[in-house]
Design an enzyme around this catalytic site. Structure first.
Site, short mmCIF file in Angstrom:
data_model
loop_
_atom_site.label_atom_id
_atom_site.label_comp_id
_atom_site.label_asym_id
_atom_site.label_seq_id
_atom_site.Cartn_x
_atom_site.Cartn_y
_atom_site.Cartn_z
N HIS A 275 99.39 97.91 112.96
CA HIS A 275 99.99 99.08 112.98
C HIS A 275 100.80 99.41 111.62
O HIS A 275 101.75 98.68 111.60
CB HIS A 275 101.27 98.83 114.41
CG HIS A 275 101.86 100.10 114.46
ND1 HIS A 275 102.02 100.67 115.84
CD2 HIS A 275 102.56 101.11 113.69
CE1 HIS A 275 102.61 101.57 115.74
NE2 HIS A 275 103.37 102.03 114.52
N HIS B 278 102.04 102.43 108.93
CA HIS B 278 102.22 104.01 108.33
C HIS B 278 102.25 103.99 106.84
O HIS B 278 102.91 103.31 106.16
CB HIS B 278 103.53 104.68 108.65
CG HIS B 278 103.91 104.58 110.17
ND1 HIS B 278 103.52 105.67 111.06
CD2 HIS B 278 104.20 103.52 111.08
CE1 HIS B 278 103.76 105.22 112.40
NE2 HIS B 278 104.16 104.01 112.42
N ARG C 207 101.61 107.02 105.16
CA ARG C 207 101.99 108.27 104.86
C ARG C 207 100.92 109.07 103.92
O ARG C 207 99.84 108.58 103.87
CB ARG C 207 103.27 108.50 104.22
CG ARG C 207 104.68 107.71 104.89
CD ARG C 207 104.57 108.02 106.33
NE ARG C 207 105.96 107.35 106.67
CZ ARG C 207 106.18 107.06 108.08
NH1 ARG C 207 105.34 107.46 109.02
NH2 ARG C 207 107.46 106.66 108.41
N LYS D 16 95.03 106.98 118.80
CA LYS D 16 96.63 106.94 119.12
C LYS D 16 97.25 107.64 120.17
O LYS D 16 97.01 108.88 119.84
CB LYS D 16 97.29 106.85 117.74
CG LYS D 16 98.72 106.71 117.88
CD LYS D 16 99.12 105.11 118.27
CE LYS D 16 100.63 105.09 118.58
NZ LYS D 16 101.33 104.32 117.47
N HIS E 144 102.16 104.41 121.79
CA HIS E 144 103.53 104.23 121.89
C HIS E 144 104.24 104.47 123.16
O HIS E 144 104.45 105.24 123.61
CB HIS E 144 104.25 105.54 120.74
CG HIS E 144 105.76 105.34 120.67
ND1 HIS E 144 106.35 105.07 119.50
CD2 HIS E 144 106.60 105.75 121.45
CE1 HIS E 144 107.64 104.93 119.60
NE2 HIS E 144 107.64 105.32 120.82
N HIS F 192 104.29 97.87 119.26
CA HIS F 192 105.50 97.53 118.68
C HIS F 192 106.33 97.23 120.15
O HIS F 192 107.34 98.13 120.28
CB HIS F 192 106.12 98.63 118.07
CG HIS F 192 106.09 99.94 118.21
ND1 HIS F 192 105.98 100.46 119.54
CD2 HIS F 192 105.91 101.21 117.31
CE1 HIS F 192 106.08 101.76 119.49
NE2 HIS F 192 105.77 102.40 118.22
N ASP G 62 104.31 97.97 111.91
CA ASP G 62 104.92 99.31 112.03
C ASP G 62 105.87 99.52 111.01
O ASP G 62 106.73 100.34 110.93
CB ASP G 62 105.75 99.21 113.53
CG ASP G 62 106.30 100.55 113.64
OD1 ASP G 62 105.72 101.69 113.27
OD2 ASP G 62 107.09 100.94 114.27
N1 LIG Z 1 108.67 103.17 114.36
C1 LIG Z 1 109.37 104.06 113.96
O1 LIG Z 1 110.45 104.23 114.23
N2 LIG Z 1 108.81 105.10 113.28
C2 LIG Z 1 107.26 105.45 113.15
C3 LIG Z 1 106.90 106.11 114.30
C4 LIG Z 1 106.50 105.02 115.26
O2 LIG Z 1 105.67 104.08 115.00
O3 LIG Z 1 106.87 105.35 116.44
C5 LIG Z 1 107.32 106.38 111.91
O4 LIG Z 1 106.12 107.11 111.70
O5 LIG Z 1 108.22 106.70 110.98
ZN LIG Z 2 104.75 103.21 114.10
ZN LIG Z 3 105.52 104.33 117.85
#
Ligand SMILES: NC(=O)N[C@@H](CC(=O)O)C(=O)O
Ligand SMILES: [Zn+2]
Ligand SMILES: [Zn+2]
Length: 350
Positions: free
Chosen positions: A18, A20, A22, A104, A141, A179, A252
């Site tokens: 998991h 991110h 960007r 997702k 989520h 998460h 995450d």
């Molecule tokens: N975990 C978070 O607090 N933020 C994640 C989004 C997510 O995974 O829910 C994000 O994209 O910033």
């Molecule tokens: Zn996330």
């Molecule tokens: Zn999430």
């Protein structure tokens, strides 16, 4: 007396189930941070606009590959952002052609960039049924968005209100609760014999809600789902170190620039990619379960996703405290690293 505790461990190269990354300048800065230690990662699709179609996922994968250092073996495993308009045939094609590994599900409004998510879960039934048929996992989520539900109860409520009905109606669908932050979720996964697993983040193994709120508010510890009471953190650690194959690492790691976090309505997300392995070694060692680290970071995830573990290994060595920069610079501004609040002695050998 000689200390019998290990000062070095070798494990299969870890994966991040998991993540991110960007886009644009932020992607360029953070992709190398994950590629340094991890072999593969499940890439979250919550860009603006979101990565909904196979074509968008393929294009995004191209941008990720272009952001990796020369010669990097890092493999981005793409996900599709589920909307009420998602076409089941596009999902089928994305899976068949090896473009997307999972889909997702964001309940609309639950977290960062989730506005295009699902409001009416019946509207996505055809997609979920197609996924069950082709064996494509759904990452969720797991928080309800009902404003009447206390934010600390939203994960537990999601299990009863959303997850149980989906699993009852589509028992063959393979689901990852992303998460997880509560003992409720740990128990639910543990009591589910098939088709359900959970990722656990680095930070939820380390912080509880006091770390966010006691002695001054700490925006860099704010993420969603928000960290809960200490007893929940302890349940997460027990699940992570247990070796139970249904629990595996999903960092995450969710970079936001400092200005985006440090404002009256700051963004949710914690950036852990650079120091996750050091943090985890510390957590597992403290639990007396260093030997279970490999299962959590490198074996259980591939097993659920029906992929082979990475062939390569990494070695972690213990020594004087390792230092990480407080923040990294990106074209979108500085991004602060997760501070575990204790010294890190384990580092991944180059
Ligand atoms: N975990 C978070 O607090 N933020 C994640 C989004 C997510 O995974 O829910 C994000 O994209 O910033
Ligand atoms: Zn996330
Ligand atoms: Zn999430």
């Amino acid at each position: 007396m000689k200390d019998a505790r290990p000062t070095s461990i070798t494990l299969r190269r870890p994966d991040d189930w998991h993540l991110h990354l960007r886009d644009g300048a932020m992607l360029d800065a953070v992709a190398p941070e994950s590629a340094r230690h991890f072999g593969r990662a499940i890439i979250m699709p919550n860009l603006v606009p979101p990565v909904v179609t196979a074509a968008q996922a393929e294009a995004y994968r191209g941008r990720i590959r272009a952001a990796l250092p020369e010669g990097s073996g890092f493999t981005p495993l793409m996900t599709l952002y589920l909307t009420e308009e998602t076409d089941p045939e596009d999902v089928r094609r994305a899976h068949r052609d090896g473009i997307a590994t999972a889909v997702k599900l964001y309940p609309a409004g639950a977290t960062t960039n989730s506005a295009s998510g699902v409001r009416d879960f019946d509207k996505v039934r055809p997609v979920l049924e197609t996924m069950a048929e082709i064996g494509m996992p759904l990452c969720v989520h797991g928080e309800v968005t009902d404003g009447a539900i206390d934010i600390f109860d939203r994960e537990a409520a999601f299990i009863d209100r959303v997850l149980k009905p989906i699993r009852r109606k589509t028992p063959d669908l393979r689901i990852v609760m992303e998460h997880v932050t509560t003992a409720d979720a740990v128990d639910y996964v543990r009591d589910s014999p098939r088709n359900l697993a959970a990722t656990i983040t680095t930070h939820h193994l380390i912080i509880n809600r006091n770390h966010i709120l006691a002695g001054g508010i700490k925006p860099h510890y704010y993420c969603l789902p928000v960290a809960k009471r200490e007893r929940h953190r302890v349940a997460l650690v027990q699940a992570a170190v247990s070796g139970d194959p249904r629990f595996f690492l999903g960092t995450d790691s969710a970079p936001h620039s400092d200005p985006a976090k440090l404002q009256p309505c700051g963004c949710a997300g914690i950036f852990t990619a650079p120091n996750t392995m050091s943090c985890l070694a510390e957590v597992f060692e403290a639990a007396g379960r260093l030997g279970a680290l490999e299962a959590f970071t490198s074996l259980n995830g591939p097993r659920f996703y029906k992929l082979p573990p990475n062939e390569e290994t990494i070695t972690m060595v213990k020594g004087d405290p390792v230092t990480y920069p407080e923040r990294i610079e990106t074209g979108d501004g500085p991004v602060t690293l997760f501070d575990p609040g204790f010294a890190l002695h384990w580092r991944v050998e180059d």
